[in-house]
Scaffold this motif. Sequence first.
Motif, PDB file in Angstrom:
ATOM      1  N   MET A 242       1.638   4.384  -8.954  1.00 37.89           N
ATOM      2  CA  MET A 242       0.617   4.291  -9.894  1.00 37.89           C
ATOM      3  C   MET A 242       0.414   2.831 -10.010  1.00 37.89           C
ATOM      4  O   MET A 242      -1.005   2.476 -10.320  1.00 37.89           O
ATOM      5  CB  MET A 242       1.265   4.710 -11.224  1.00 37.89           C
ATOM      6  CG  MET A 242       0.592   4.525 -12.639  1.00 37.89           C
ATOM      7  SD  MET A 242      -1.167   5.647 -12.573  1.00 37.89           S
ATOM      8  CE  MET A 242      -1.875   4.686 -13.681  1.00 37.89           C
ATOM      9  N   ASP A 243       1.173   1.887  -9.790  1.00 40.71           N
ATOM     10  CA  ASP A 243       0.956   0.656  -9.563  1.00 40.71           C
ATOM     11  C   ASP A 243      -0.287   0.161  -8.601  1.00 40.71           C
ATOM     12  O   ASP A 243      -1.323  -0.605  -8.924  1.00 40.71           O
ATOM     13  CB  ASP A 243       2.112  -0.244  -9.377  1.00 40.71           C
ATOM     14  CG  ASP A 243       3.211  -0.369 -10.268  1.00 40.71           C
ATOM     15  OD1 ASP A 243       2.930   0.024 -11.494  1.00 40.71           O
ATOM     16  OD2 ASP A 243       4.193  -0.728 -10.089  1.00 40.71           O
ATOM     17  N   ARG A 244      -0.375   0.927  -7.464  1.00 44.34           N
ATOM     18  CA  ARG A 244      -1.169   0.517  -6.495  1.00 44.34           C
ATOM     19  C   ARG A 244      -2.757   1.254  -6.899  1.00 44.34           C
ATOM     20  O   ARG A 244      -3.699   0.586  -6.719  1.00 44.34           O
ATOM     21  CB  ARG A 244      -0.725   1.425  -4.849  1.00 44.34           C
ATOM     22  CG  ARG A 244       0.238   0.771  -4.592  1.00 44.34           C
ATOM     23  CD  ARG A 244       0.563   1.167  -3.059  1.00 44.34           C
ATOM     24  NE  ARG A 244       1.633   0.485  -2.131  1.00 44.34           N
ATOM     25  CZ  ARG A 244       1.310   0.457  -1.018  1.00 44.34           C
ATOM     26  NH1 ARG A 244       0.440   0.999  -0.324  1.00 44.34           N
ATOM     27  NH2 ARG A 244       2.409  -0.441  -0.237  1.00 44.34           N
ATOM     28  N   MET A 245      -2.679   2.657  -7.425  1.00 42.70           N
ATOM     29  CA  MET A 245      -3.700   3.109  -8.044  1.00 42.70           C
ATOM     30  C   MET A 245      -4.388   2.269  -9.147  1.00 42.70           C
ATOM     31  O   MET A 245      -5.654   2.226  -9.184  1.00 42.70           O
ATOM     32  CB  MET A 245      -3.546   4.509  -8.591  1.00 42.70           C
ATOM     33  CG  MET A 245      -3.189   5.468  -7.291  1.00 42.70           C
ATOM     34  SD  MET A 245      -3.190   7.054  -7.614  1.00 42.70           S
ATOM     35  CE  MET A 245      -1.619   7.399  -8.496  1.00 42.70           C
ATOM     36  N   ALA A 246      -3.778   1.745  -9.876  1.00 43.26           N
ATOM     37  CA  ALA A 246      -4.119   1.027 -10.955  1.00 43.26           C
ATOM     38  C   ALA A 246      -4.611  -0.327 -10.575  1.00 43.26           C
ATOM     39  O   ALA A 246      -5.918  -0.510 -11.140  1.00 43.26           O
ATOM     40  CB  ALA A 246      -2.952   0.521 -11.976  1.00 43.26           C
ATOM     41  N   ALA A 247      -4.435  -1.033  -9.382  1.00 46.72           N
ATOM     42  CA  ALA A 247      -4.830  -2.076  -8.982  1.00 46.72           C
ATOM     43  C   ALA A 247      -6.193  -1.822  -8.436  1.00 46.72           C
ATOM     44  O   ALA A 247      -7.267  -2.660  -8.416  1.00 46.72           O
ATOM     45  CB  ALA A 247      -3.943  -2.849  -8.124  1.00 46.72           C
ATOM     46  N   CYS A 248      -6.157  -0.863  -7.570  1.00 50.14           N
ATOM     47  CA  CYS A 248      -7.498  -0.334  -6.980  1.00 50.14           C
ATOM     48  C   CYS A 248      -8.627   0.205  -7.781  1.00 50.14           C
ATOM     49  O   CYS A 248      -9.773  -0.327  -7.915  1.00 50.14           O
ATOM     50  CB  CYS A 248      -7.143   1.023  -5.781  1.00 50.14           C
ATOM     51  SG  CYS A 248      -8.466   1.471  -5.038  1.00 50.14           S
ATOM     52  N   LEU A 249      -8.081   0.711  -9.080  1.00 50.46           N
ATOM     53  CA  LEU A 249      -9.245   1.286 -10.054  1.00 50.46           C
ATOM     54  C   LEU A 249      -9.594   0.171 -11.045  1.00 50.46           C
ATOM     55  O   LEU A 249     -10.622   0.075 -11.326  1.00 50.46           O
ATOM     56  CB  LEU A 249      -8.755   2.365 -10.954  1.00 50.46           C
ATOM     57  CG  LEU A 249      -8.361   3.551 -10.246  1.00 50.46           C
ATOM     58  CD1 LEU A 249      -7.661   4.574 -11.209  1.00 50.46           C
ATOM     59  CD2 LEU A 249      -9.887   4.193  -9.851  1.00 50.46           C
ATOM     60  N   LEU A 270      -7.045  -2.982 -17.237  1.00 52.52           N
ATOM     61  CA  LEU A 270      -6.042  -1.832 -16.828  1.00 52.52           C
ATOM     62  C   LEU A 270      -6.423  -0.667 -17.868  1.00 52.52           C
ATOM     63  O   LEU A 270      -6.455   0.587 -17.373  1.00 52.52           O
ATOM     64  CB  LEU A 270      -4.826  -2.319 -16.829  1.00 52.52           C
ATOM     65  CG  LEU A 270      -4.188  -2.994 -15.945  1.00 52.52           C
ATOM     66  CD1 LEU A 270      -2.788  -3.622 -16.173  1.00 52.52           C
ATOM     67  CD2 LEU A 270      -4.187  -2.206 -14.425  1.00 52.52           C
ATOM     68  N   ASP A 271      -6.641  -0.877 -19.209  1.00 54.66           N
ATOM     69  CA  ASP A 271      -6.535   0.418 -20.148  1.00 54.66           C
ATOM     70  C   ASP A 271      -8.003   1.102 -19.772  1.00 54.66           C
ATOM     71  O   ASP A 271      -8.033   2.345 -19.777  1.00 54.66           O
ATOM     72  CB  ASP A 271      -6.844  -0.299 -21.442  1.00 54.66           C
ATOM     73  CG  ASP A 271      -5.443  -0.727 -22.155  1.00 54.66           C
ATOM     74  OD1 ASP A 271      -4.516  -0.162 -21.619  1.00 54.66           O
ATOM     75  OD2 ASP A 271      -5.228  -1.476 -22.732  1.00 54.66           O
ATOM     76  N   GLU A 272      -9.039   0.361 -19.634  1.00 57.80           N
ATOM     77  CA  GLU A 272     -10.386   1.031 -19.439  1.00 57.80           C
ATOM     78  C   GLU A 272     -10.619   1.591 -18.297  1.00 57.80           C
ATOM     79  O   GLU A 272     -11.391   2.717 -18.074  1.00 57.80           O
ATOM     80  CB  GLU A 272     -11.549  -0.046 -19.938  1.00 57.80           C
ATOM     81  CG  GLU A 272     -11.585  -0.386 -21.234  1.00 57.80           C
ATOM     82  CD  GLU A 272     -12.550  -1.774 -21.437  1.00 57.80           C
ATOM     83  OE1 GLU A 272     -13.179  -1.816 -20.469  1.00 57.80           O
ATOM     84  OE2 GLU A 272     -12.298  -2.370 -22.301  1.00 57.80           O
ATOM     85  N   ASN A 273     -10.256   0.934 -17.100  1.00 50.54           N
ATOM     86  CA  ASN A 273     -10.493   1.479 -15.949  1.00 50.54           C
ATOM     87  C   ASN A 273      -9.396   2.224 -15.273  1.00 50.54           C
ATOM     88  O   ASN A 273      -9.643   2.817 -13.814  1.00 50.54           O
ATOM     89  CB  ASN A 273     -10.995   0.220 -14.854  1.00 50.54           C
ATOM     90  CG  ASN A 273     -12.193  -0.627 -15.300  1.00 50.54           C
ATOM     91  OD1 ASN A 273     -12.817   0.129 -16.276  1.00 50.54           O
ATOM     92  ND2 ASN A 273     -12.005  -1.659 -15.603  1.00 50.54           N
ATOM     93  N   ALA A 274      -8.196   2.076 -15.691  1.00 50.36           N
ATOM     94  CA  ALA A 274      -7.115   2.657 -14.933  1.00 50.36           C
ATOM     95  C   ALA A 274      -6.448   3.791 -15.608  1.00 50.36           C
ATOM     96  O   ALA A 274      -6.332   4.941 -15.243  1.00 50.36           O
ATOM     97  CB  ALA A 274      -6.103   1.595 -14.176  1.00 50.36           C
ATOM     98  N   LEU A 275      -5.781   3.209 -16.722  1.00 45.70           N
ATOM     99  CA  LEU A 275      -5.143   4.183 -17.800  1.00 45.70           C
ATOM    100  C   LEU A 275      -5.911   5.609 -17.969  1.00 45.70           C
ATOM    101  O   LEU A 275      -5.504   6.414 -17.968  1.00 45.70           O
ATOM    102  CB  LEU A 275      -4.453   3.352 -18.601  1.00 45.70           C
ATOM    103  CG  LEU A 275      -3.394   2.294 -18.307  1.00 45.70           C
ATOM    104  CD1 LEU A 275      -2.923   1.603 -19.480  1.00 45.70           C
ATOM    105  CD2 LEU A 275      -2.244   2.850 -17.607  1.00 45.70           C
ATOM    106  N   ASP A 276      -7.036   5.030 -18.662  1.00 47.97           N
ATOM    107  CA  ASP A 276      -7.840   6.133 -19.038  1.00 47.97           C
ATOM    108  C   ASP A 276      -8.269   7.274 -18.013  1.00 47.97           C
ATOM    109  O   ASP A 276      -8.274   8.392 -18.233  1.00 47.97           O
ATOM    110  CB  ASP A 276      -8.912   5.522 -19.894  1.00 47.97           C
ATOM    111  CG  ASP A 276      -8.709   5.076 -21.181  1.00 47.97           C
ATOM    112  OD1 ASP A 276      -7.606   5.082 -21.663  1.00 47.97           O
ATOM    113  OD2 ASP A 276      -9.541   4.227 -21.650  1.00 47.97           O
TER     114      ASP A 276
END
Length: 456
Positions: A242-249, A270-276
């Motif tokens: 998840m950490d890796r995907m969040a950085a990428c997104l 992170l909120d707008e582009n990864a978590l959501d």
Amino acid sequence: VKKMPKSLEFERTIIGGLMSEPELIADIEAIVDAGDFASDINRNLFKLIGKLYRENGHLDMVTLCQYVADTDTSDLYGRQTYISGLPEECVTTANLHYYAKQVRERSIRRKLMTSAGKLQNLAEDTTLKIDELIEKGQQDLLKLTGMQRTQQWFDGRELVETAQKRWIERQKRFNEGATSGITTGLADLDKLLCGMESGLYLLAARPSMGKTALALNIALSVLQRGVPVGFFSLEMDSQQLMDRMAACLSGVDSTNIRSGDLSNEEWSKLDENALDTMYNSPIMVSDRAGVSAIEIHAMARRMKLKNENLGLIVVDYLQLINPGKAESQEQGVSAISNAMKTMSRELDVPVLCLSQLNRSCENRDSKKPKLSDLRGSGSLEQDADVVMFLFREAYYRESADENEAHLLVRKHRNGPTGNLQLHWNKHLQRFSDWIQPMRRTYTDEESSSPMERWGE
């Protein structure tokens, strides 16, 4: 003791019908085989009918009765009165296919009950490890799954009709600017492969080259199109993924995510582009370590049942799959490779399987991987539909461009091979297509095409 499901009436009707019209034997054998008959006599008669018809080109009740009398085998095939009465059991041969399916279904049910009984006995053995018990049950169920017969071949008309529909759909997707298979998010790779279709895709590299990051990039590209992805991570847990995907997104430095040194602006990203994005994405992650190929197959099948349009399965990585009781590493890797290939065909889903390379390339002047560098077994090269090597020169030479990476497609069963140039951002754990302005200056003798520049 529960009564085993069977239908001796259906069995007798099938045999009686084949005695009247033995030319139907091939059609019926495509649905049911002798082992599916509950009665020993009926089972033997079914095999004998096929044998005599193929040997002599004809068969009837008289021929069958005479054979049993001449060979004195009434204990195997029944008395003459039983055999001679079988044709009367079949009023019409029009329903033989239905009867054969019923006999087949009851046979599978009997085998399921037998398998369940064996598993119950094993469960009572407290000396058996629970993982071994579960794996044994999964093995038996997988064998029974293969008993569900499907069409065994296609005639010319079916081949043409299916091909026309497939080509029309591909042309439609091409005209819309899409690939015929699942897009990887890398334009050059999609162009070379025409997207990822059902098959085994092997992505191999030495450690720290970024193969997990590339696999995640491809998975995210698929997810962003609303297509479900199954990800089996045997090396790192789900939170690390998840950490890796969040950085990428999100575009937030992966180091900041790991350390917690995050600004308000980075939190917003992170909120707008990864978590959501990830919250609503159809991803299914298994981070169980030491699982076997059979367990992966079983979980993948459940994923397919949950999401019928499952578009991609990623396995990270092959050498960490439990080989079971294989006698050698080579046999273990060979069995795992074959299992991944079988899983892809059965589920009709592309399987991207990551793999380590041996150290052979470290001892050469040119560090670029070759097919012979695949670690564990030659069956990897044989089973894979596509073999890709990830290579970064900066791993070996400090003066090399740290943002430059190469994806070497060394095997492509259904198309051309090629060497693709990629851009690597280690802070975001992201691979992307090589950007034109970042290319170096080349002499007239050097190729300017990223597809050719890195050829052997």
